[in-house]
Structure formats: C-alpha cells, structure tokens
Design a protein around this motif. Structure first.
Motif, PDB file in Angstrom:
ATOM      1  N   ARG A 130       0.763  -1.202   0.140  1.00  0.00           N
ATOM      2  CA  ARG A 130      -0.088  -0.020  -0.066  1.00  0.00           C
ATOM      3  C   ARG A 130       0.745   1.113   0.021  1.00  0.00           C
ATOM      4  O   ARG A 130       1.717   1.521   0.929  1.00  0.00           O
ATOM      5  CB  ARG A 130      -0.701  -0.074   1.350  1.00  0.00           C
ATOM      6  CG  ARG A 130      -2.009   1.021   1.193  1.00  0.00           C
ATOM      7  CD  ARG A 130      -2.921   0.946   2.406  1.00  0.00           C
ATOM      8  NE  ARG A 130      -2.309   1.290   3.644  1.00  0.00           N
ATOM      9  CZ  ARG A 130      -2.911   1.627   4.808  1.00  0.00           C
ATOM     10  NH1 ARG A 130      -4.018   1.128   4.797  1.00  0.00           N
ATOM     11  NH2 ARG A 130      -2.271   2.208   5.776  1.00  0.00           N
ATOM     12  N   ASP A 131       0.367   2.303  -0.762  1.00  0.00           N
ATOM     13  CA  ASP A 131       1.288   3.498  -0.832  1.00  0.00           C
ATOM     14  C   ASP A 131       0.819   4.362   0.309  1.00  0.00           C
ATOM     15  O   ASP A 131      -0.326   4.058   0.825  1.00  0.00           O
ATOM     16  CB  ASP A 131       1.455   4.044  -2.178  1.00  0.00           C
ATOM     17  CG  ASP A 131      -0.152   4.420  -2.592  1.00  0.00           C
ATOM     18  OD1 ASP A 131      -0.898   4.086  -2.102  1.00  0.00           O
ATOM     19  OD2 ASP A 131      -0.224   5.521  -3.399  1.00  0.00           O
ATOM     20  N   TRP A 132       1.705   5.329   0.609  1.00  0.00           N
ATOM     21  CA  TRP A 132       1.383   6.093   1.651  1.00  0.00           C
ATOM     22  C   TRP A 132       2.155   7.273   1.827  1.00  0.00           C
ATOM     23  O   TRP A 132       2.985   7.619   1.116  1.00  0.00           O
ATOM     24  CB  TRP A 132       1.904   5.571   3.368  1.00  0.00           C
ATOM     25  CG  TRP A 132       3.039   5.130   3.506  1.00  0.00           C
ATOM     26  CD1 TRP A 132       3.908   4.005   3.212  1.00  0.00           C
ATOM     27  CD2 TRP A 132       4.287   6.048   3.813  1.00  0.00           C
ATOM     28  NE1 TRP A 132       5.072   4.257   3.507  1.00  0.00           N
ATOM     29  CE2 TRP A 132       5.347   5.466   3.884  1.00  0.00           C
ATOM     30  CE3 TRP A 132       4.356   7.516   4.355  1.00  0.00           C
ATOM     31  CZ2 TRP A 132       6.488   6.064   4.255  1.00  0.00           C
ATOM     32  CZ3 TRP A 132       5.350   8.108   4.820  1.00  0.00           C
ATOM     33  CH2 TRP A 132       6.658   7.121   4.673  1.00  0.00           C
ATOM     34  N   GLU A 133       1.460   8.515   2.430  1.00  0.00           N
ATOM     35  CA  GLU A 133       1.834   9.847   2.394  1.00  0.00           C
ATOM     36  C   GLU A 133       1.604  10.692   3.631  1.00  0.00           C
ATOM     37  O   GLU A 133       0.645  10.394   4.153  1.00  0.00           O
ATOM     38  CB  GLU A 133       1.607  10.489   1.283  1.00  0.00           C
ATOM     39  CG  GLU A 133       2.076  12.068   0.947  1.00  0.00           C
ATOM     40  CD  GLU A 133       1.548  12.599  -0.316  1.00  0.00           C
ATOM     41  OE1 GLU A 133       2.102  12.409  -1.385  1.00  0.00           O
ATOM     42  OE2 GLU A 133       0.940  13.698  -0.230  1.00  0.00           O
ATOM     43  N   HIS A 154       6.729  10.023   1.671  1.00  0.00           N
ATOM     44  CA  HIS A 154       5.918   8.989   0.872  1.00  0.00           C
ATOM     45  C   HIS A 154       6.667   7.850   0.502  1.00  0.00           C
ATOM     46  O   HIS A 154       7.836   7.757   0.785  1.00  0.00           O
ATOM     47  CB  HIS A 154       5.277   9.582  -0.347  1.00  0.00           C
ATOM     48  CG  HIS A 154       6.351   9.882  -1.375  1.00  0.00           C
ATOM     49  ND1 HIS A 154       6.985   9.166  -2.134  1.00  0.00           N
ATOM     50  CD2 HIS A 154       6.852  11.216  -1.374  1.00  0.00           C
ATOM     51  CE1 HIS A 154       7.854   9.616  -3.009  1.00  0.00           C
ATOM     52  NE2 HIS A 154       7.748  10.984  -2.478  1.00  0.00           N
ATOM     53  N   ILE A 187       6.196   2.977   0.293  1.00  0.00           N
ATOM     54  CA  ILE A 187       5.234   1.864   0.167  1.00  0.00           C
ATOM     55  C   ILE A 187       5.274   1.205   1.354  1.00  0.00           C
ATOM     56  O   ILE A 187       6.662   0.755   1.894  1.00  0.00           O
ATOM     57  CB  ILE A 187       5.465   1.063  -1.148  1.00  0.00           C
ATOM     58  CG1 ILE A 187       5.221   1.938  -2.538  1.00  0.00           C
ATOM     59  CG2 ILE A 187       4.923  -0.332  -1.294  1.00  0.00           C
ATOM     60  CD1 ILE A 187       5.937   1.204  -3.443  1.00  0.00           C
TER      61      ILE A 187
END
Length: 109
Positions: free
Chosen positions: A84-87, A96, A98
């Motif tokens: 899941r990508d995050w920022e 940001h 993963i």
C-alpha cells in the motif's frame, strides 16, 4: 488508500532480520496494534527473490502470525502479502513510500 496483493508463490523467501515490535512512537515506546484483531504488530525483514532479482522488504505482521524462533536465514512462506502506498506531512515535510503487510509468516518454503 487501496492495497494490492503481491504474488510470492514462485519466490524464495528468507528471514533477513528477526521480528521487532512496530512502534507508534519511539518517544513513548507504544507498540502498534492491529485494528482488526487487536494483536500487537511486529516488523520482519524479508529477502524475497524471484525471477533473478532479490529485494529486502520490511513487512508488518500481527504477532499472532509470527512463529516462535524466527531467525535470520530461515526459509519462510508469506501469507496474504499486500502493498500500500502512503504519504504524510509532518513539520511541513511530506514523506511517501510503500508499506508491506502480511497476515502471517510460516516456517519452510
């Protein structure tokens, strides 16, 4: 944010670093908890090699999905691996990346 399943059925997976508690805050030492099960979370370093390429991933796993005695170099299987990508923005700086999460890690390949 959406998550994406990762197929590791043809990969060779080894433990690179043993499980360590996933912390919410280094200052307080509070351990992160799985929202669905209430189990404490840990991070395990895994070396995943497939199709001639190997990479090191830090994977978050509930403690209930980690067998006792997991040691570096041990071959394992990964159950339910997702990315899941995050920022986030903190003090005006945006970061940001993963994150990787698994349901469980089992001994043997």
């Amino acid at each position: 944010m959406p998550s994406f399943k990762i197929d590791v059925s043809t990969a060779v997976v080894f433990v690179a670093t043993p499980p360590t508690p996933k912390l919410v805050s280094k200052q307080t030492g509070e351990i992160a908890i799985d929202r669905e099960t209430g189990a404490p979370l840990a991070t395990v370093g895994l070396l995943i090699s497939d199709e001639g390429e190997g990479n090191l991933y830090q994977v978050t796993v509930p403690n209930t999905g980690i067998p006792e005695g997991l040691a570096p170099g041990a071959p394992v299987s990964v159950i339910g691996l997702k990315a899941r990508d995050w920022e986030n923005t903190f003090n005006g700086q945006t970061r940001h990346g993963i994150s990787f999460r698994a349901v469980a890690i089992t001994p043997g390949a």
